[in-house]
Write a protein that holds these residues in place. Structure first.
Motif: not given
Length: 254
Positions: A169-176, A178-180, A245-249, A251-254
């Protein structure tokens, strides 16, 4: 006057997974890592100490115990686990897959999938362990100390880029959000090459895994999405890791 029964609360399901990019490895090399992982995870809990290979094709063939882990048995299993079109030759660069289940049934059932040795461009490798979510086994396993050791075992055996133990459930929330390029869960591992983990707010705990990277444990009690403080803490840690800098996007943030 009749009253409606209370709806059953949503059962949060949990898993642990380790992920890394293309890495060419032979069935023997994959088997050596597999032996190491099975031994390490077996020490975490009795439910994780008995594994049987799932036949390929699924559902056919005899039951093949994998414990105690035997290098020859696992080498053969990974060799047979090469990806292929039905009836066609093996496609080596797509990797090798071995799946297994524990001796538990019902609520004590656990499933393991090792997809490794892939080196095709853009492909990834993973070791994913689906865990029991209720019952005595789950009460033992779904704790910060045990899941920390499960993830540590994944790190020591597979040397992933990142790893996580979290609820689906937390993973599904994380996916919604910003995609990192890595999820942050109850227990998260980030390899050293990704950068230095910054100071994080209490009650987050940080542990080193030899010289390979860092474990981040969000909460000493079971992480659940029904706890708004847990969700807020996870989001805060995720943002701090992104800023460092440990997580990379992806897709771009709006």
């Amino acid at each position: 006057m009749t009253t409606k029964p209370e709806p059953e609360s949503h059962l949060e399901t949990y898993y642990a997974g380790a992920y890394w990019g293309p890495r060419k490895e032979s069935p023997d090399e994959c088997a050596r890592r597999g032996v190491s992982f099975l031994n390490l995870v077996a020490a975490c809990d009795p439910l994780l100490a008995h594994w049987n290979k799932i036949p390929k094709p699924r559902g056919r063939g005899r039951k093949t115990p994998l414990m105690p882990p035997d290098l020859a048995t696992l080498t053969e299993a990974f060799g047979r686990g090469v990806n292929r079109e039905p009836g066609g030759p093996g496609i080596e660069d797509l990797g090798l897959t071995v799946e297994a289940y524990n001796d538990g049934s019902g609520q004590d059932f656990a499933h393991l999938r090792m997809h490794v040795g892939s080196y095709a461009e853009g492909m990834s490798n993973a070791c994913v362990l689906s865990l029991p979510s209720k019952g005595e086994g789950a009460e033992r396993i779904l704790t910060a100390p045990v899941l920390t050791e499960v993830v540590r075992g994944m790190v020591l055996a597979w040397e992933p880029d990142w790893a996580v133990a979290m609820s689906e459930s937390h993973r599904d929330m994380d996916e919604k959000a910003d995609s990192v390029d890595a999820w942050t869960g109850w227990v998260t591992y980030l390899a050293r090459h990704r950068g230095t983990v910054p100071p994080l707010p209490a009650p987050v705990r940080i542990e080193r895994v030899e010289d390979r990277g860092t474990l981040i444990i969000l909460s000493p009690e079971r992480f659940t999405v029904s706890d708004s403080e847990h969700v807020a803490l996870a989001a805060r840690v995720r943002e701090l890791l992104y800023r460092a800098g440990l997580l990379k996007l992806l897709r771009s943030r709006p």
